[in-house]
Design a protein around this motif. Structure first.
Motif: not given
Ligand SMILES: [Ca+2]
Ligand SMILES: [Ca+2]
Ligand SMILES: [Ca+2]
Ligand SMILES: [Ca+2]
Length: 231
Positions: A16-20
């Motif tokens: 995911w582009e917003n992976d932490g």
């Protein structure tokens, strides 16, 4: 000279582009003779990409004896509603006297857009028996991402096979079987063998016989092997 095979651990990687963690791991595996170190490059290509980087080349190194190595790509979040960004991964600049690519010599990385929700089938092929006790076939859909919007995921088509319960189904247990040419078993009284497993489902109230034909890379038959399933 030592010779080994390098391949990607997966055909398709996803993140995911917003992976932490802000990064995605690409794992490479090495088999064969590991008694030297080898170098090559991972080439990363894509169009209109801003959620993963760098594009271009990253060095890959296997030390002596090492059978896996991991390369990390950086992930960058944005606010665009845009769908999945896809990059292609390939291995280049290796010494062909020491290294060849394995069956999984290229791969794809999908970076999912968290501004979009993804609706998709949970499987590409669903199967059901015609004599299913519930009288129904079950099809599961999943939704992920930002649940305030919608879009289709990658798995947006699927097939339903309804199986005849008066028939038995014989199939290979795997799509690809692997054996090493030097896989000697000194404890076995039999010649060296590669093992191929077949499975049978459905109506097994009779005995059936079939044959497995082995073809060489030119398509010529190397022989027929009898396969018998008992009742
Ligand atoms: Ca983007
Ligand atoms: Ca975002
Ligand atoms: Ca986005
Ligand atoms: Ca039937």
């Amino acid at each position: 000279m030592p010779f080994s095979y390098i391949e990607f651990s997966e055909a398709v990687y996803s993140a995911w582009e917003n992976d932490g963690t802000n990064r995605v791991a690409i794992t490479l595996t090495r088999t064969g003779d590991l008694s030297n170190s080898v170098y090559m490059d991972l080439e990363i290509l894509g169009n209109n990409i801003n959620n993963v980087g760098p594009l271009g080349m990253l060095p890959v190194y296997f030390a002596t004896g090492e059978d896996t190595t991991t390369v990390y790509l950086d992930l960058f979040d944005d606010n665009f509603v845009e769908g999945t960004e896809t990059v292609s991964l390939s291995l280049v600049n290796y010494d062909p006297n020491q290294v060849a690519l394995g069956t999984q010599g290229t791969a794809t990385l999908n970076v999912f857009d968290d501004e979009v929700s993804y609706i998709e089938f949970s499987e590409t092929v669903f199967t059901a028996w015609e004599n299913e006790q519930t009288g129904q076939a079950e099809i599961t859909l999943t939704r992920s991402g930002n649940l305030n919007s919608d879009s289709l995921g990658n798995n947006n088509t699927a097939t339903l096979e309804v199986r005849d319960d008066e028939t038995s189904y014989i199939e290979f247990s795997d799509v690809n079987y692997l054996a090493w040419e030097n896989d000697f078993n000194f404890n076995s009284p039999f010649p060296d063998q590669a093992e191929i497993t077949l499975t049978r489902t459905g109506d097994t109230y009779n005995s059936v016989s079939t044959q497995v034909e082995v073809l060489d890379p030119m398509g010529y038959s190397m022989g027929l092997f009898n396969v018998d399933f008992m009742m």
